[in-house]
Structures are given as structure tokens and as C-alpha cells.
Design an enzyme around this catalytic site. Structure first.
Site, PDB file in Angstrom:
ATOM      1  N   GLU A 176       1.020  -1.049  -0.103  1.00 24.48           N
ATOM      2  CA  GLU A 176       0.028  -0.094  -0.077  1.00 24.48           C
ATOM      3  C   GLU A 176       0.776   1.158  -0.142  1.00 24.48           C
ATOM      4  OE1 GLU A 176      -3.229   0.376  -1.161  1.00 24.48           O
ATOM      5  OE2 GLU A 176      -3.715  -0.727   0.177  1.00 24.48           O
ATOM      6  N   ASP A 183       3.150   2.260  -4.736  1.00 30.05           N
ATOM      7  CA  ASP A 183       2.840   1.943  -6.161  1.00 30.05           C
ATOM      8  C   ASP A 183       3.691   3.371  -6.772  1.00 30.05           C
ATOM      9  OD1 ASP A 183       0.847   3.637  -5.242  1.00 30.05           O
ATOM     10  OD2 ASP A 183      -0.391   3.235  -7.047  1.00 30.05           O
ATOM     11  N   GLY A 214     -12.482   2.278  -1.379  1.00 26.54           N
ATOM     12  CA  GLY A 214     -11.030   1.807  -1.896  1.00 26.54           C
ATOM     13  C   GLY A 214     -11.105   0.650  -2.768  1.00 26.54           C
ATOM     14  N   SER A 242     -11.529   1.235  -5.962  1.00 23.91           N
ATOM     15  CA  SER A 242     -10.920   1.662  -7.346  1.00 23.91           C
ATOM     16  C   SER A 242     -12.191   1.623  -8.485  1.00 23.91           C
ATOM     17  CB  SER A 242      -9.579   1.092  -7.963  1.00 23.91           C
ATOM     18  OG  SER A 242      -8.522   1.302  -7.075  1.00 23.91           O
ATOM     19  N   SER A 243     -13.222   2.264  -8.065  1.00 17.31           N
ATOM     20  CA  SER A 243     -14.475   2.554  -9.132  1.00 17.31           C
ATOM     21  C   SER A 243     -13.842   3.536 -10.050  1.00 17.31           C
ATOM     22  CB  SER A 243     -15.656   2.653  -8.168  1.00 17.31           C
ATOM     23  OG  SER A 243     -15.499   4.057  -7.628  1.00 17.31           O
ATOM     24  N   ASP A 269      -3.869   0.800  -9.759  1.00 22.59           N
ATOM     25  CA  ASP A 269      -5.364   0.801  -9.950  1.00 22.59           C
ATOM     26  C   ASP A 269      -5.715   0.245 -11.209  1.00 22.59           C
ATOM     27  OD1 ASP A 269      -5.361   1.231  -7.180  1.00 22.59           O
ATOM     28  OD2 ASP A 269      -6.421   3.194  -7.313  1.00 22.59           O
TER      29      ASP A 269
END
Length: 389
Positions: A36, A39, A126, A128-129, A173
Site C-alpha cells: 500500500e 506504487d 477503496g 478503485s471504481s 489501480d
């Protein structure tokens, strides 16, 4: 669940436009098992696509005008593809506009089209829509107009679209939404975009997300602040160790030795990043050997780091994880996503799910006066055409 969503979306399209959609696209949300906030720090991450999706329906309409309808929001907008693309106050439309802007910047010619979409990905949890929206929309246009954009480039263009909206996200994502494979996690090298799949054999365990149902307002400002602190940290490291080019090359000893030249917050952020990069490597080893208990232990360690060193947790998330940590049937739990609310991701031994859901929900309501939302998820495929239309 997804068949119902597909039927709803295609029926709405038929009713609205009087035609059958030319392309149906399914674009998933994602979970991140571990890795987490690294990235954007040249680290590794370990995400997977899930079986919650946005369903899109597309057709060409032989004009320069395009009409995009968000079924769930009962909202729509029209855009002339010849006009300059600009941000608006209607936030969801900006992700779509961002994708169109990316296509125009890269010289792709588009005709007018109609698009409707509907989702069963919880927003703001959380999962990632937004990445599913960007990548599914772009994937659909790629198929509709035969643009021949490669999957990895769809992910990168989706990321650039989100940057245009104003969210300085990493690549994880969009990459996992596009590149996911059922029952596999993806170890992504965020420096090179090299990736490899690892089996996610959770046969004796259930993946359950507990949604805190809170979203503290610090989210966006704190995210960008953490990025700045990490950039400051790596600059200090490079200044003292010229052979180091990124956090990837650091050990904990490097960070510990620089504590006196870093601010307390920069020190804590940098230490978390180095530890988390190593945890991803250990998590892959645990998965490859089928040691889910070892994976769970790493998840608990990640949460502790996110809470105390990266400081992106909150009372609600800490309560969920600390409560579950005392449960023998819960082998791993941590906050997932940017933090300050949203979900925890949890590995629970099968046969104990209902008891734990009931107990935690009651305790959470009693403690915070908030209803806990619960999502059972499975690891699914990345963005794809729906073949049975």
C-alpha cells in the site's frame, strides 16, 4: 449478481436508444492484498481484479456528438468530440472527459457514440471504481473504433486521465483492473511495469471486505502530502548515498542511519515504504508456498505501519483490525486503499464468516453509531468484452 447488472444495463440501453448495443464491456474494481502507498515509490504491489464490476454498453451514432449516461446516478452529459475538453463541476463526468482527452492528445480520431453504464462496485470504499470507469470506458472505445491500443497502454492512459482530473495516483489501480486474471494476484513492478502472476489459492479462506462507512475529508490533501514527504525522503537518501536511485535500493539500515537529517514525518514515511516493499516480496513467497497464515501476518504488519508510520488510518479502521486480530479465525486484516476510511481487507477461515460479521457489526455500531458494510469478494478477470450479448 453480475448477470443482473448486465441485463439491467443492456435493457436500459435498448429502451433509451431503441437499438442493441454494439459492444458490452465489463470492467472490475480491485483489491490490493499488500503493498500500500508504494506504487508511487518505485515499489511492488500485489493487487487483483475482483468480481464486482462496471458494465458499459456502447454503439456508434454517426455524428460528432456523444451521449454518456450514468444509470445509477440518473445523470448524463453530451460532448462534442471536436470541442476542447475541459474539467467541469460534475465530478464523475471528468473521468470520462479525461479519457477522451487522452485519446485526442494521442491523435486518435473518434466519431460520436452512445454509452450507458451501471456498477456494483461500492464507491468510496477503496475498490478503485474510478479506475474501472476510466479503463472500462477506454477499453470500450478501443473495441468500438478498432484503435488497437494495447492493454498496458489502456492502463497508462487511464492513469493519465485520473491525473488530469487532479488525483495524482500511481499505476496499480488501472493496471490491475485491466490485467487481472481469475484466482491470480499480480505482482507489479511499479518502476518498470514488469509483472508476474501468483496463484491466490484461498480455498480454505474467504476474502471479506469490511467497509467502515466513513470517509474523512483529509483523504486527497493527505495523499498528495504523503507523496511529497516520500519525494523529500528519497532526495535525502540519494544525497547521502549516491549509489541509491530509489526506495527499492534501500535497506532499513539506510533509513535508520538518516533519522537525524530527516524530519520525523519524512523519516516515518520512508521507513514504512522500505518495509512495505519487502513485505510484498515475502507475501509472494507465502502465496507460492500456500502459507496463508504467513500472508495474514504480513497483512497485520502492514496495517500497523499504515497506522503508526504512514499515519493514514483512523479510529474506525483501527478498531476493525484490532478487534479481528484477537480472532483465531481471522488470519489477516488491514486497511486497504488510500486510508482515512474505506475498507479493511480480511482473510477469514471458512465456516466462521457469519459469526464474525455479526459480532463485528454489532460492536462497530455500538462503538461509532455507524452501520458496517460488508462485501464478499472473489478474485476475477480484468476488463473484457462480454461475449454472450
Amino acid at each position: 449478481m453480475n448477470e443482473l447488472l448486465i441485463n439491467k444495463t443492456t435493457a436500459f440501453f435498448q429502451k433509451t436508444f431503441g437499438t442493441t448495443a454494439e459492444k458490452i464491456v465489463l470492467s472490475p474494481g480491485r483489491i490490493n492484498i499488500i503493498g500500500e502507498h508504494i506504487d508511487y515509490n518505485d515499489g511492488y504491489v500485489l493487487p487483483a481484479a475482483i468480481d464486482r464490476i462496471i458494465c458499459f454498453a456502447f454503439e456508434k451514432n454517426n455524428s460528432n456528438q456523444s451521449r454518456i449516461i450514468a444509470i445509477d446516478l440518473n445523470d448524463e452529459f453530451q460532448i462534442n468530440l471536436k470541442d476542447p475538453i475541459e474539467l467541469t463541476d460534475n465530478v464523475w463526468t471528468n473521468y470520462v472527459r479525461g479519457v477522451i482527452n487522452q485519446l485526442k492528445l494521442k491523435g486518435f480520431e473518434l466519431e460520436g457514440f452512445n454509452c450507458v453504464f451501471s456498477s456494483n462496485i461500492p464507491v468510496g470504499s477503496g475498490l478503485s471504481s474510478s479506475a474501472a470507469l476510466e479503463c472500462g470506458f477506454l477499453f470500450g472505445l478501443n473495441e468500438l473504433f478498432n484503435l488497437n491500443i494495447k492493454p498496458v497502454d489502456i492502463a497508462l492512459m487511464g492513469q493519465s486521465a485520473e491525473h488530469w482530473v487532479g488525483i495524482n495516483c500511481g499505476i496499480m489501480d488501472q493496471f490491475s483492473s485491466v490485467m487481472g486474471i481469475e484466482n491470480k494476484v499480480i505482482k507489479i513492478d511499479c518502476r518498470t511495469l514488469e509483472y508476474e502472476y501468483h496463484n491466490a489459492d484461498f480455498i480454505d479462506y474467504s476474502l471479506i471486505l469490511f467497509d467502515s462507512n466513513v470517509k474523512h475529508s483529509l483523504m486527497t490533501s493527505a495523499y498528495n502530502e504523503r507523496r511529497e514527504q516520500c519525494e523529500e525522503g528519497i532526495a535525502i537518501i540519494k544525497n547521502n548515498f549516491p549509489e541509491i536511485t530509489s526506495f527499492r535500493d534501500c535497506t532499513e539500515q539506510h533509513i535508520l542511519g538518516l533519522q537525524n537529517v530527516m524530519s520525523p514525518n519524512v523519516y516515518k514515511r520512508s521507513l514504512f515504504v522500505v518495509k512495505e516493499i519487502n513485505r510484498v516480496i515475502e507475501a509472494c513467497e507465502a502465496l507460492d508456498s500456500g502459507n496463508i497464515e504467513a500472508l495474514g501476518k504480513l497483512m497485520f504488519e502492514t496495517h500497523e505501519g499504515l497506522s503508526t508510520d504512514y499515519e493514514v488510518s483512523c479510529a474506525e479502521l483501527d478498531m476493525i483490525v484490532n478487534t479481528l486480530k484477537s480472532e483465531d479465525a481471522v488470519v489477516g486484516s488491514r486497511l486497504m486503499g488510500g486510508g482515512f476510511g474505506g475498507c479493511t481487507i480480511n482473510l477469514i477461515k471458512k465456516g466462521h464468516e457469519n459469526r464474525i460479521k455479526k459480532q463485528l457489526s454489532g460492536l462497530y455500531l455500538e462503538t461509532f453509531g455507524i452501520e458496517l458494510k460488508i462485501y464478499d469478494v472473489k478474485i476475477g478477470n480484468g476488463t473484457s468484452l462480454y461475449k454472450n450479448n
